[in-house]
Motif scaffolding. Structure first.
Motif, PDB file in Angstrom:
ATOM      1  N   GLN A 101       0.811  -0.905  -0.256  1.00 36.51           N
ATOM      2  CA  GLN A 101      -0.138  -0.060   0.056  1.00 36.51           C
ATOM      3  C   GLN A 101       0.604   1.027  -0.377  1.00 36.51           C
ATOM      4  O   GLN A 101       0.466   2.101  -1.223  1.00 36.51           O
ATOM      5  N   ARG A 102       2.342   1.296   0.996  1.00 35.21           N
ATOM      6  CA  ARG A 102       3.290   3.015   1.672  1.00 35.21           C
ATOM      7  C   ARG A 102       3.619   2.817  -0.563  1.00 35.21           C
ATOM      8  O   ARG A 102       3.731   3.684  -0.947  1.00 35.21           O
ATOM      9  N   ARG A 103       3.520   1.752  -1.607  1.00 34.41           N
ATOM     10  CA  ARG A 103       4.068   1.643  -2.364  1.00 34.41           C
ATOM     11  C   ARG A 103       3.811   2.014  -3.471  1.00 34.41           C
ATOM     12  O   ARG A 103       3.942   2.212  -4.439  1.00 34.41           O
ATOM     13  N   GLY A 104       1.855   2.074  -3.318  1.00 32.35           N
ATOM     14  CA  GLY A 104       0.914   3.211  -4.237  1.00 32.35           C
ATOM     15  C   GLY A 104       0.405   2.028  -5.208  1.00 32.35           C
ATOM     16  O   GLY A 104       0.031   1.789  -5.882  1.00 32.35           O
ATOM     17  N   PHE A 105      -0.165   0.982  -4.553  1.00 30.17           N
ATOM     18  CA  PHE A 105      -1.151  -0.111  -4.943  1.00 30.17           C
ATOM     19  C   PHE A 105      -1.983  -0.198  -4.303  1.00 30.17           C
ATOM     20  O   PHE A 105      -2.477  -0.386  -2.752  1.00 30.17           O
ATOM     21  N   ASP A 106      -2.786  -0.433  -4.973  1.00 30.57           N
ATOM     22  CA  ASP A 106      -4.647  -0.489  -4.633  1.00 30.57           C
ATOM     23  C   ASP A 106      -5.217  -1.961  -4.457  1.00 30.57           C
ATOM     24  O   ASP A 106      -4.370  -2.766  -4.186  1.00 30.57           O
ATOM     25  N   GLY A 107      -6.191  -2.023  -3.748  1.00 24.44           N
ATOM     26  CA  GLY A 107      -6.690  -3.433  -3.425  1.00 24.44           C
ATOM     27  C   GLY A 107      -6.648  -4.556  -3.758  1.00 24.44           C
ATOM     28  O   GLY A 107      -6.403  -5.384  -3.592  1.00 24.44           O
ATOM     29  N   ASP A 108      -7.612  -4.281  -5.407  1.00 24.96           N
ATOM     30  CA  ASP A 108      -6.986  -5.348  -6.156  1.00 24.96           C
ATOM     31  C   ASP A 108      -5.935  -5.818  -6.586  1.00 24.96           C
ATOM     32  O   ASP A 108      -5.623  -7.334  -6.303  1.00 24.96           O
ATOM     33  N   GLN A 109      -4.808  -5.298  -6.607  1.00 29.95           N
ATOM     34  CA  GLN A 109      -3.278  -5.555  -7.280  1.00 29.95           C
ATOM     35  C   GLN A 109      -2.555  -5.930  -5.558  1.00 29.95           C
ATOM     36  O   GLN A 109      -1.745  -6.935  -5.882  1.00 29.95           O
ATOM     37  N   LEU A 110      -3.046  -5.538  -4.378  1.00 29.37           N
ATOM     38  CA  LEU A 110      -2.822  -6.434  -3.620  1.00 29.37           C
ATOM     39  C   LEU A 110      -3.506  -7.805  -3.591  1.00 29.37           C
ATOM     40  O   LEU A 110      -2.589  -8.742  -3.322  1.00 29.37           O
ATOM     41  N   GLN A 111      -4.324  -8.068  -3.476  1.00 29.48           N
ATOM     42  CA  GLN A 111      -5.005  -9.336  -4.208  1.00 29.48           C
ATOM     43  C   GLN A 111      -4.967 -10.142  -4.540  1.00 29.48           C
ATOM     44  O   GLN A 111      -4.012 -11.200  -4.085  1.00 29.48           O
ATOM     45  N   ALA A 112      -3.978  -9.466  -5.421  1.00 25.59           N
ATOM     46  CA  ALA A 112      -3.286 -10.286  -7.333  1.00 25.59           C
ATOM     47  C   ALA A 112      -1.799 -10.744  -6.200  1.00 25.59           C
ATOM     48  O   ALA A 112      -1.436 -11.671  -6.380  1.00 25.59           O
ATOM     49  N   ALA A 113      -1.382  -9.577  -5.606  1.00 27.03           N
ATOM     50  CA  ALA A 113       0.266  -9.985  -4.618  1.00 27.03           C
ATOM     51  C   ALA A 113      -0.050 -11.445  -4.120  1.00 27.03           C
ATOM     52  O   ALA A 113       0.721 -11.752  -4.142  1.00 27.03           O
ATOM     53  N   PHE A 114      -1.134 -12.132  -3.585  1.00 25.33           N
ATOM     54  CA  PHE A 114      -1.510 -12.851  -2.501  1.00 25.33           C
ATOM     55  C   PHE A 114      -2.081 -14.363  -3.529  1.00 25.33           C
ATOM     56  O   PHE A 114      -2.013 -14.724  -2.382  1.00 25.33           O
ATOM     57  N   ASP A 115      -2.255 -13.602  -4.998  1.00 24.10           N
ATOM     58  CA  ASP A 115      -3.246 -15.084  -5.256  1.00 24.10           C
ATOM     59  C   ASP A 115      -2.094 -16.379  -4.925  1.00 24.10           C
ATOM     60  O   ASP A 115      -0.764 -15.719  -6.026  1.00 24.10           O
ATOM     61  N   ASP A 116      -2.359 -17.700  -5.295  1.00 28.23           N
ATOM     62  CA  ASP A 116      -1.475 -17.732  -5.332  1.00 28.23           C
ATOM     63  C   ASP A 116      -1.298 -18.768  -6.891  1.00 28.23           C
ATOM     64  O   ASP A 116      -2.737 -18.746  -7.757  1.00 28.23           O
TER      65      ASP A 116
END
Length: 158
Positions: free
Chosen positions: A143-158
């Motif tokens: 989030q501090r790096r500037g990513f939104d909720g959808d992008q955060l979720q994508a980062a943690f999807d297997d």
């Protein structure tokens, strides 16, 4: 107004040339947003009317472009792992129009979801967090790096 060495004001033509030269020197180093360049020139005690006129000339000559600046900043920040939310804020801070911000972010050939995952992996490794506090820490980082909720979720999807 700028002054010559003997503290007499420069004539308007000489000041106009001095402003244009300084602006060109700054633009030779990197792209600038018009508002950012105006602020830098104003710090040098140049007459604001002359600065505005010179900036208009530079825009008309194609030497100063809000669009080019937005494209360059998006490309630069994305290559460093910065997300679109933070990039948007940086562009807005130098008074780039919402239209140009949207256009630059859309035209950038960046998969923001993949970038968020890449940034997470680089910082924390390939292994997914095993507990909620670890996942929350990683999400706050993204989030501090500037990513939104959808992008955060994508980062943690297997």
């Amino acid at each position: 107004m700028s002054y010559a060495d003997d503290n007499e004001p420069l004539d308007p033509d000489a000041e106009r040339l001095a402003v244009r030269k300084r602006a060109m020197d700054l633009l030779a180093r990197r792209e600038h947003a018009p508002a950012e360049l105006s602020a830098k020139l104003a710090k040098r005690d140049h007459d604001r009317d002359i600065v505005a006129a010179v900036l208009d000339e530079l825009i008309d000559d194609g030497l100063l472009s809000e669009s080019r600046y937005a494209d360059a900043l998006v490309s630069s920040r994305a290559s460093r792992g910065t997300g679109p939310v933070r990039i948007r804020a940086e562009l807005a801070a130098v008074h780039v129009s919402d239209f140009e911000i949207d256009r630059a972010l859309e035209d950038a050939e960046v998969d923001w979801h993949a970038l968020a995952e890449q940034v997470r992996r680089k910082r924390f490794g390939a292994e997914m967090p095993q507990d909620f506090p670890a996942k929350a820490k990683q999400m706050r980082f993204l989030q501090r790096r500037g990513f939104d909720g959808d992008q955060l979720q994508a980062a943690f999807d297997d």
